[in-house]
Design a protein around this motif. Sequence first.
Motif, PDB file in Angstrom:
ATOM      1  N   LEU A 144       0.865  -1.181   0.000  1.00 32.64           N
ATOM      2  CA  LEU A 144       0.000   0.000   0.000  1.00 32.64           C
ATOM      3  C   LEU A 144       0.907   1.237   0.000  1.00 32.64           C
ATOM      4  O   LEU A 144       2.045   1.159  -0.479  1.00 32.64           O
ATOM      5  CB  LEU A 144      -0.931  -0.014   1.227  1.00 32.64           C
ATOM      6  CG  LEU A 144      -1.688  -1.327   1.506  1.00 32.64           C
ATOM      7  CD1 LEU A 144      -2.493  -1.224   2.787  1.00 32.64           C
ATOM      8  CD2 LEU A 144      -2.558  -1.729   0.339  1.00 32.64           C
ATOM      9  N   ASN A 145       0.479   2.373   0.533  1.00 34.15           N
ATOM     10  CA  ASN A 145       1.386   3.528   0.701  1.00 34.15           C
ATOM     11  C   ASN A 145       1.626   3.708   2.191  1.00 34.15           C
ATOM     12  O   ASN A 145       1.584   4.824   2.720  1.00 34.15           O
ATOM     13  CB  ASN A 145       0.827   4.790   0.037  1.00 34.15           C
ATOM     14  CG  ASN A 145      -0.527   5.200   0.590  1.00 34.15           C
ATOM     15  OD1 ASN A 145      -1.378   4.359   0.838  1.00 34.15           O
ATOM     16  ND2 ASN A 145      -0.748   6.485   0.764  1.00 34.15           N
ATOM     17  N   LEU A 146       1.862   2.593   2.849  1.00 33.61           N
ATOM     18  CA  LEU A 146       1.982   2.570   4.310  1.00 33.61           C
ATOM     19  C   LEU A 146       3.339   3.042   4.805  1.00 33.61           C
ATOM     20  O   LEU A 146       3.438   3.834   5.733  1.00 33.61           O
ATOM     21  CB  LEU A 146       1.789   1.128   4.809  1.00 33.61           C
ATOM     22  CG  LEU A 146       0.413   0.679   5.253  1.00 33.61           C
ATOM     23  CD1 LEU A 146       0.479  -0.765   5.694  1.00 33.61           C
ATOM     24  CD2 LEU A 146      -0.102   1.559   6.381  1.00 33.61           C
ATOM     25  N   VAL A 147       4.405   2.510   4.201  1.00 35.49           N
ATOM     26  CA  VAL A 147       5.719   2.616   4.853  1.00 35.49           C
ATOM     27  C   VAL A 147       6.329   4.011   4.738  1.00 35.49           C
ATOM     28  O   VAL A 147       6.778   4.585   5.724  1.00 35.49           O
ATOM     29  CB  VAL A 147       6.689   1.565   4.290  1.00 35.49           C
ATOM     30  CG1 VAL A 147       8.062   1.696   4.933  1.00 35.49           C
ATOM     31  CG2 VAL A 147       6.137   0.157   4.522  1.00 35.49           C
ATOM     32  N   ALA A 148       6.306   4.601   3.564  1.00 37.30           N
ATOM     33  CA  ALA A 148       6.925   5.928   3.412  1.00 37.30           C
ATOM     34  C   ALA A 148       5.926   7.035   3.761  1.00 37.30           C
ATOM     35  O   ALA A 148       6.214   7.909   4.580  1.00 37.30           O
ATOM     36  CB  ALA A 148       7.455   6.118   1.990  1.00 37.30           C
ATOM     37  N   ASP A 149       4.754   6.995   3.180  1.00 34.08           N
ATOM     38  CA  ASP A 149       3.760   8.060   3.443  1.00 34.08           C
ATOM     39  C   ASP A 149       3.433   8.148   4.932  1.00 34.08           C
ATOM     40  O   ASP A 149       3.410   9.229   5.517  1.00 34.08           O
ATOM     41  CB  ASP A 149       2.453   7.745   2.702  1.00 34.08           C
ATOM     42  CG  ASP A 149       2.441   8.346   1.304  1.00 34.08           C
ATOM     43  OD1 ASP A 149       1.435   8.180   0.610  1.00 34.08           O
ATOM     44  OD2 ASP A 149       3.450   8.965   0.928  1.00 34.08           O
ATOM     45  N   MET A 178      10.743  11.430   3.831  1.00 38.39           N
ATOM     46  CA  MET A 178      10.075  10.138   3.885  1.00 38.39           C
ATOM     47  C   MET A 178      11.016   8.990   3.512  1.00 38.39           C
ATOM     48  O   MET A 178      10.873   7.874   4.001  1.00 38.39           O
ATOM     49  CB  MET A 178       8.838  10.149   2.994  1.00 38.39           C
ATOM     50  CG  MET A 178       7.679  10.905   3.633  1.00 38.39           C
ATOM     51  SD  MET A 178       6.170  10.806   2.685  1.00 38.39           S
ATOM     52  CE  MET A 178       6.110  12.453   2.017  1.00 38.39           C
ATOM     53  N   VAL A 179      12.023   9.285   2.699  1.00 46.21           N
ATOM     54  CA  VAL A 179      13.021   8.246   2.401  1.00 46.21           C
ATOM     55  C   VAL A 179      13.713   7.840   3.698  1.00 46.21           C
ATOM     56  O   VAL A 179      13.797   6.669   4.059  1.00 46.21           O
ATOM     57  CB  VAL A 179      14.071   8.753   1.379  1.00 46.21           C
ATOM     58  CG1 VAL A 179      15.242   7.773   1.270  1.00 46.21           C
ATOM     59  CG2 VAL A 179      13.431   8.976   0.017  1.00 46.21           C
ATOM     60  N   GLU A 180      14.173   8.866   4.434  1.00 44.81           N
ATOM     61  CA  GLU A 180      14.913   8.599   5.669  1.00 44.81           C
ATOM     62  C   GLU A 180      13.999   8.071   6.770  1.00 44.81           C
ATOM     63  O   GLU A 180      14.380   7.205   7.554  1.00 44.81           O
ATOM     64  CB  GLU A 180      15.627   9.872   6.110  1.00 44.81           C
ATOM     65  CG  GLU A 180      16.737  10.266   5.149  1.00 44.81           C
ATOM     66  CD  GLU A 180      17.214  11.703   5.321  1.00 44.81           C
ATOM     67  OE1 GLU A 180      18.095  12.117   4.559  1.00 44.81           O
ATOM     68  OE2 GLU A 180      16.687  12.413   6.221  1.00 44.81           O
ATOM     69  N   GLY A 181      12.771   8.583   6.801  1.00 47.11           N
ATOM     70  CA  GLY A 181      11.838   8.098   7.829  1.00 47.11           C
ATOM     71  C   GLY A 181      11.525   6.634   7.626  1.00 47.11           C
ATOM     72  O   GLY A 181      11.538   5.844   8.578  1.00 47.11           O
ATOM     73  N   ALA A 182      11.293   6.257   6.352  1.00 45.34           N
ATOM     74  CA  ALA A 182      10.994   4.843   6.062  1.00 45.34           C
ATOM     75  C   ALA A 182      12.193   3.971   6.414  1.00 45.34           C
ATOM     76  O   ALA A 182      12.075   2.943   7.076  1.00 45.34           O
ATOM     77  CB  ALA A 182      10.620   4.702   4.592  1.00 45.34           C
ATOM     78  N   ALA A 183      13.385   4.441   5.991  1.00 49.56           N
ATOM     79  CA  ALA A 183      14.592   3.647   6.272  1.00 49.56           C
ATOM     80  C   ALA A 183      14.798   3.505   7.781  1.00 49.56           C
ATOM     81  O   ALA A 183      15.121   2.433   8.281  1.00 49.56           O
ATOM     82  CB  ALA A 183      15.796   4.315   5.619  1.00 49.56           C
ATOM     83  N   TYR A 184      14.537   4.582   8.510  1.00 48.40           N
ATOM     84  CA  TYR A 184      14.740   4.559   9.976  1.00 48.40           C
ATOM     85  C   TYR A 184      13.789   3.558  10.628  1.00 48.40           C
ATOM     86  O   TYR A 184      14.167   2.793  11.504  1.00 48.40           O
ATOM     87  CB  TYR A 184      14.529   5.955  10.535  1.00 48.40           C
ATOM     88  CG  TYR A 184      14.966   6.145  11.967  1.00 48.40           C
ATOM     89  CD1 TYR A 184      14.150   6.782  12.875  1.00 48.40           C
ATOM     90  CD2 TYR A 184      16.205   5.689  12.409  1.00 48.40           C
ATOM     91  CE1 TYR A 184      14.547   6.971  14.194  1.00 48.40           C
ATOM     92  CE2 TYR A 184      16.612   5.872  13.715  1.00 48.40           C
ATOM     93  CZ  TYR A 184      15.780   6.510  14.610  1.00 48.40           C
ATOM     94  OH  TYR A 184      16.179   6.683  15.911  1.00 48.40           O
ATOM     95  N   VAL A 185      12.532   3.563  10.134  1.00 50.13           N
ATOM     96  CA  VAL A 185      11.564   2.576  10.632  1.00 50.13           C
ATOM     97  C   VAL A 185      12.098   1.166  10.358  1.00 50.13           C
ATOM     98  O   VAL A 185      11.907   0.258  11.144  1.00 50.13           O
ATOM     99  CB  VAL A 185      10.195   2.781   9.941  1.00 50.13           C
ATOM    100  CG1 VAL A 185       9.277   1.574  10.128  1.00 50.13           C
ATOM    101  CG2 VAL A 185       9.513   4.034  10.475  1.00 50.13           C
TER     102      VAL A 185
END
Length: 382
Positions: free
Chosen positions: A147-152, A184-191
């Motif tokens: 979905l658009n869960l991880v980055a958004d 959002m690139v970094e936020g997703a990667a951090y997650v």
Amino acid sequence: MALAGVRVIELAGLAPAPFCGMILSDFGARVIRVDRTKVAMTVDTQARGKQSVALNLKSPKGVAVLKRLCLQSDVVLEPYRKGVMEKMGLGPEDLIKENPRLIYARLTGYGQSGSYAKAAGHDINYLAMSGLLSMLGRSSEKPYAPLNLVADFAGGGLMCAFGIVLALLERSRSGQGQIIDASMVEGAAYVGSFMWKSRSIGLWNRPRGENLLDSGAPFYDTYRTSDGKYVAVGAIEPQFYQQLIQGLGLDDTDLPSQMSVTDWPQLRQTFTQVFATKTQAEWGQIFDGTDACVTPVLSQDEVLSHSHNQARGSFLKDSQGEISPRPAPVLSRSPAEPCGSRDPFIGEHTRSVLKEYGFDQAQIEQLLSAGIVECNEAKARL
Ligand SMILES: C[C@H](CCC[C@H](C)C(=O)SCCNC(=O)CCNC(=O)[C@H](O)C(C)(C)COP(=O)(O)OP(=O)(O)OC[C@H]1O[C@@H](n2cnc3c(N)ncnc32)[C@H](O)[C@@H]1OP(=O)(O)O)[C@H]1CC[C@H]2[C@@H]3[C@H](O)C[C@@H]4C[C@H](O)CC[C@]4(C)[C@H]3C[C@H](O)[C@]12C
């Protein structure tokens, strides 16, 4: 509520920033969404508890109005690509100079620097750039975005809300606002830090879809039941795996060893055949109350009626009959109190907000007649 008294100006965005604004609103902040004028309908489906002011920022007078709103607010949340706010004269330097306590949250795909900073993009692009998309997908299939869960949302709206709360806490000591550069690139990667930090223990050293947690392991996957539904199996530890085998009515001595990776395809085939013999509810009767780590795969509508979710009130039905998750986490003394009324129309609160922020009647009428702002109170009364 934890964020009671915090005033947020949310500039209308697509999905990540609206989610961030909804989180803040659910936990008590006052969130005023600034919409464009001459827009028929909002795409903000996460507008719970927000108010809406319709304001034309293409006009200097509109910019002046926003400056005045930010002067008396704690947070401004902007969802545009790098440089857009500066172009309007609403960059951090412009606003923090007038309000040094302002927390200026910038939620973008690629951050405020780097060669992609001004490029358009969506969740799948940011997820791809984070390195996580390359790990998502079944063996021999192409990568797919969940979905658009991880980055958004996880790496975007939620991470930005976290940053805002951190900045509010820090301001309680320093008295100073600051800029939040939420990429959002970094936020997703951090997650997804675990995916990097667990490489050393060999969790991800096989191709996509052949590892323990990426649909490679037969005891960590989903299975179709006889009624066309699915169950999820997460029996990783040996003691839980034993309960899974028992519940399936299988004899461990007839099966390959749980961690024999080369035998995982054969083990999956066996599980697939056995799970197909009973309905999802029948498997629930067998596995509920055990540690076999088997759960029903519930639809968005089924979640409301499952006894566990019902007992906790995990999902809400608002005054419009819409089902949605309740805010998380649950704070024991100052829990979220999500608003139950309908979402605001664009410009519904323009007049009342401007009045509250110190504009007198003549000024408001002038702004309205010049089309700098729009007010749709009437629509709200229909
Ligand atoms: C909402 C549904 C789900 C979308 C999720 C999707 C998967 C995502 O990933 S959303 C994340 C997008 N990325 C970011 O948020 C990162 C940061 N933002 C950006 O990079 C950019 O904003 C952008 C790439 C997202 C958009 O770029 P754009 O060029 O449009 O805008 P910016 O460069 O940022 O500049 C903003 C400009 O706006 C001006 N502005 C701002 N405020 C005001 C104001 N108040 N007054 C005047 N002007 C204002 C500002 O000055 C800038 O102007 P300039 O450019 O001149 O500088 C959606 C999923 C499907 C969608 C629907 C579908 O597409 C069909 C329909 C299509 C139709 O066109 C719209 C309705 C749809 C129903 C559509 C609706 C939704 O979008 C969806 C449901």
